[in-house]
Design a protein around this motif. Structure first.
Motif, PDB file in Angstrom:
ATOM      1  N   GLU A   1       0.830  -1.214   0.000  1.00 37.48           N
ATOM      2  CA  GLU A   1       0.000   0.000   0.000  1.00 37.48           C
ATOM      3  C   GLU A   1       0.861   1.259   0.000  1.00 37.48           C
ATOM      4  OE1 GLU A   1      -2.380  -3.029   0.247  1.00 37.48           O
ATOM      5  OE2 GLU A   1      -1.072  -2.728   1.979  1.00 37.48           O
ATOM      6  N   GLY A   2       2.164   1.067  -0.089  1.00 31.60           N
ATOM      7  CA  GLY A   2       3.069   2.217  -0.106  1.00 31.60           C
ATOM      8  C   GLY A   2       3.344   2.805   1.260  1.00 31.60           C
ATOM      9  N   ILE A   3       3.144   2.008   2.330  1.00 30.21           N
ATOM     10  CA  ILE A   3       3.421   2.508   3.670  1.00 30.21           C
ATOM     11  C   ILE A   3       4.562   1.716   4.304  1.00 30.21           C
ATOM     12  CG2 ILE A   3       1.060   3.318   4.010  1.00 30.21           C
ATOM     13  CD1 ILE A   3       0.533   0.880   5.757  1.00 30.21           C
ATOM     14  N   THR A   4       5.147   2.250   5.337  1.00 31.42           N
ATOM     15  CA  THR A   4       6.266   1.622   6.037  1.00 31.42           C
ATOM     16  C   THR A   4       5.833   1.262   7.454  1.00 31.42           C
ATOM     17  OG1 THR A   4       7.136   3.659   7.015  1.00 31.42           O
ATOM     18  CG2 THR A   4       7.783   3.157   4.725  1.00 31.42           C
ATOM     19  N   PRO A   5       6.650   0.508   8.191  1.00 28.26           N
ATOM     20  CA  PRO A   5       6.299   0.173   9.577  1.00 28.26           C
ATOM     21  C   PRO A   5       6.108   1.390  10.484  1.00 28.26           C
ATOM     22  CG  PRO A   5       7.987  -1.317   8.785  1.00 28.26           C
ATOM     23  CD  PRO A   5       7.829  -0.258   7.732  1.00 28.26           C
ATOM     24  N   ALA A   6       6.569   2.536  10.086  1.00 34.26           N
ATOM     25  CA  ALA A   6       6.377   3.744  10.889  1.00 34.26           C
ATOM     26  C   ALA A   6       4.936   4.247  10.844  1.00 34.26           C
ATOM     27  CB  ALA A   6       7.320   4.845  10.420  1.00 34.26           C
ATOM     28  N   ASP A   7       4.177   3.818   9.843  1.00 33.72           N
ATOM     29  CA  ASP A   7       2.788   4.263   9.695  1.00 33.72           C
ATOM     30  C   ASP A   7       1.896   3.502  10.673  1.00 33.72           C
ATOM     31  OD1 ASP A   7       0.034   4.502   8.665  1.00 33.72           O
ATOM     32  OD2 ASP A   7       0.976   5.448   6.933  1.00 33.72           O
ATOM     33  N   PRO A   8       1.036   4.183  11.448  1.00 34.20           N
ATOM     34  CA  PRO A   8       0.161   3.499  12.397  1.00 34.20           C
ATOM     35  C   PRO A   8      -0.778   2.478  11.761  1.00 34.20           C
ATOM     36  CG  PRO A   8       0.239   5.838  12.895  1.00 34.20           C
ATOM     37  CD  PRO A   8       0.941   5.653  11.573  1.00 34.20           C
ATOM     38  N   ALA A   9      -1.014   2.590  10.456  1.00 34.84           N
ATOM     39  CA  ALA A   9      -1.890   1.635   9.781  1.00 34.84           C
ATOM     40  C   ALA A   9      -1.166   0.341   9.415  1.00 34.84           C
ATOM     41  CB  ALA A   9      -2.470   2.263   8.510  1.00 34.84           C
ATOM     42  N   TYR A  10       0.138   0.344   9.491  1.00 34.72           N
ATOM     43  CA  TYR A  10       0.953  -0.788   9.026  1.00 34.72           C
ATOM     44  C   TYR A  10       0.615  -2.068   9.806  1.00 34.72           C
ATOM     45  CZ  TYR A  10       5.065  -3.378   7.447  1.00 34.72           C
ATOM     46  OH  TYR A  10       5.912  -4.310   6.883  1.00 34.72           O
ATOM     47  N   GLY A  11       0.403  -3.152   9.056  1.00 34.22           N
ATOM     48  CA  GLY A  11       0.165  -4.456   9.648  1.00 34.22           C
ATOM     49  C   GLY A  11      -1.287  -4.778   9.923  1.00 34.22           C
ATOM     50  N   GLY A  12      -2.155  -3.767   9.845  1.00 37.85           N
ATOM     51  CA  GLY A  12      -3.556  -3.981  10.162  1.00 37.85           C
ATOM     52  C   GLY A  12      -4.372  -4.453   8.979  1.00 37.85           C
ATOM     53  N   ALA A  13      -5.632  -4.738   9.244  1.00 35.27           N
ATOM     54  CA  ALA A  13      -6.591  -5.111   8.201  1.00 35.27           C
ATOM     55  C   ALA A  13      -7.891  -4.376   8.494  1.00 35.27           C
ATOM     56  CB  ALA A  13      -6.836  -6.614   8.179  1.00 35.27           C
ATOM     57  N   GLY A  14      -8.615  -4.037   7.447  1.00 36.95           N
ATOM     58  CA  GLY A  14      -9.866  -3.310   7.606  1.00 36.95           C
ATOM     59  C   GLY A  14     -10.950  -3.870   6.728  1.00 36.95           C
ATOM     60  N   TYR A  15     -11.960  -3.067   6.461  1.00 35.51           N
ATOM     61  CA  TYR A  15     -13.061  -3.475   5.601  1.00 35.51           C
ATOM     62  C   TYR A  15     -12.705  -3.204   4.152  1.00 35.51           C
ATOM     63  CZ  TYR A  15     -15.840  -3.860   9.853  1.00 35.51           C
ATOM     64  OH  TYR A  15     -16.313  -4.228  11.097  1.00 35.51           O
ATOM     65  N   GLY A  16     -11.836  -4.035   3.605  1.00 37.84           N
ATOM     66  CA  GLY A  16     -11.410  -3.842   2.226  1.00 37.84           C
ATOM     67  C   GLY A  16     -10.389  -2.727   2.109  1.00 37.84           C
ATOM     68  N   ARG A  17     -10.091  -2.324   0.890  1.00 39.62           N
ATOM     69  CA  ARG A  17      -9.046  -1.343   0.642  1.00 39.62           C
ATOM     70  C   ARG A  17      -9.509   0.093   0.837  1.00 39.62           C
ATOM     71  NH1 ARG A  17      -4.559  -3.900   1.525  1.00 39.62           N
ATOM     72  NH2 ARG A  17      -4.125  -5.600   0.097  1.00 39.62           N
ATOM     73  N   LYS A  18     -10.799   0.306   0.977  1.00 39.75           N
ATOM     74  CA  LYS A  18     -11.289   1.678   1.052  1.00 39.75           C
ATOM     75  C   LYS A  18     -11.277   2.230   2.478  1.00 39.75           C
ATOM     76  CE  LYS A  18     -14.219   1.341  -3.054  1.00 39.75           C
ATOM     77  NZ  LYS A  18     -15.586   1.485  -3.607  1.00 39.75           N
ATOM     78  N   GLY A  19     -11.271   1.347   3.461  1.00 43.71           N
ATOM     79  CA  GLY A  19     -11.336   1.801   4.840  1.00 43.71           C
ATOM     80  C   GLY A  19     -10.023   1.616   5.558  1.00 43.71           C
TER      81      GLY A  19
END
Length: 241
Positions: free
Chosen positions: A21-39
């Motif tokens: 997704e173009g993010i690194t481990p420094a991003d708080p979203a890194y490693g998570g999963a959500g409701y598809g790619r939009k959320g």
């Protein structure tokens, strides 16, 4: 069968937020999963991701699970090396909130100091996820989660949320305590609880005359008896002899 498991793991890993997704481990979203790619990712979906990966054959030290553990650790109100975001310092109680992504969010709201309130369903989801990711009871993250849960042990409500998400709470609590591997659970006062029996009693007491379950609080679709009956039966499955 192994080929199918490999395909399942590849699919699950594709749902995870990481370098793809173009993010690194420094991003708080890194490693998570959500409701598809939009959320944005959240702890609830990430907990299901970790459990699904384990069921598909991944070990605790699998790279995808360890990426998810980074996200899970950032949803805990525990300041330290595993969560250096600003939220925990404002409410360092050891419980878990919904997501650290997009500036952080708790479905239980915020404290007067601006911290993210912990609540029980997410704290059990966090505990379960940490155990699946290989952490033991001596890990400070596990200790802090257990301390929070001991202080808020009850079947009367989803602590922090009242009756919102009550049956999701029952289901998640059952899974987490089953993975913890203890037949009894001590509350903060040191009283040992036969949680399996207390869980079964609480769920059965809420069954309707038509055999279904439903929550009067409609939040998160818990006014739908199809969904809530599924939650109830999944929770009761852990109390089988």
């Amino acid at each position: 069968m192994l080929f199918r498991s490999a395909e399942a793991r590849a699919f699950l890993e594709g749902l995870q937020w990481d370098e793809s997704e173009g993010i690194t481990p420094a991003d708080p979203a890194y490693g998570g999963a959500g409701y598809g790619r939009k959320g944005r990712p959240d702890l609830s979906n990430t907990a299901f991701l970790i459990e699904a990966l384990r069921n598909a054959g991944a070990e605790a030290d699998d790279a995808a699970i360890q990426r998810a553990l980074l996200f899970v650790s950032r949803t805990q109100n525990l300041p330290g090396p595993h969560n250096e975001l600003p939220h925990p310092a404002k409410n360092p109680d050891g419980g878990f909130y919904y997501t650290p992504a997009n500036g952080g969010e708790s479905m239980a709201g915020t404290t007067p100091e601006g911290g993210l309130r912990s609540y029980a369903s997410m704290t059990y989801a966090g505990l379960k996820s940490m155990i699946f990711a290989g952490l033991d009871k001596d890990d400070p993250r596990v200790k802090a989660a257990l301390e929070w849960l001991r202080k808020h042990y009850t079947f009367d409500e989803n602590p922090g949320m009242g009756d919102a998400g009550l049956f999701y709470y029952y289901h998640t609590m059952a899974k987490a305590l089953d993975v913890l591997g203890e037949e009894t659970f001590a509350d903060a006062a040191g009283k040992e609880h036969d949680w399996l029996k207390e869980l079964a009693d609480a769920v059965i007491a809420r069954q309707r005359e038509d055999g279904a379950w439903v929550n009067a609080n409609a939040r998160w679709m818990e006014n739908d008896p199809n969904l809530v009956t599924a939650y109830a039966l999944l929770a009761l499955a852990y109390s089988k002899p």
